[in-house]
Motif scaffolding. Structure first.
Motif: not given
Length: 65
Positions: A39-60
């Motif tokens: 998902v994208r939110h506030n200028g970042y892209e967040y990737t969640y694993d199959e359990l719902g834990y955020c695995k990465s945060k990347v500035k767009i």
């Protein structure tokens, strides 16, 4: 250099150290509703694993119009 005049300093004005502002932090907690999604939110892209834990945060990168 302080923002006080010499006259103010002589009258008893004392400059106090100002607290540093803390950088806002992102909630990287578990989000089961976003499990397996990116998902994208506030200028970042967040990737969640199959359990719902955020695995990465990347500035767009913002494209100039």
């Amino acid at each position: 250099m302080s923002g006080w005049t010499e006259k103010e300093m002589n009258e008893g004005f004392v400059e106090q150290p100002q607290p540093e502002k803390a950088a806002p932090t992102t909630d990287m907690g578990r989000r089961q509703d976003l499990a397996g999604k990116t998902v994208r939110h506030n200028g970042y892209e967040y990737t969640y694993d199959e359990l719902g834990y955020c695995k990465s945060k990347v500035k767009i990168q913002q494209e100039e119009a």
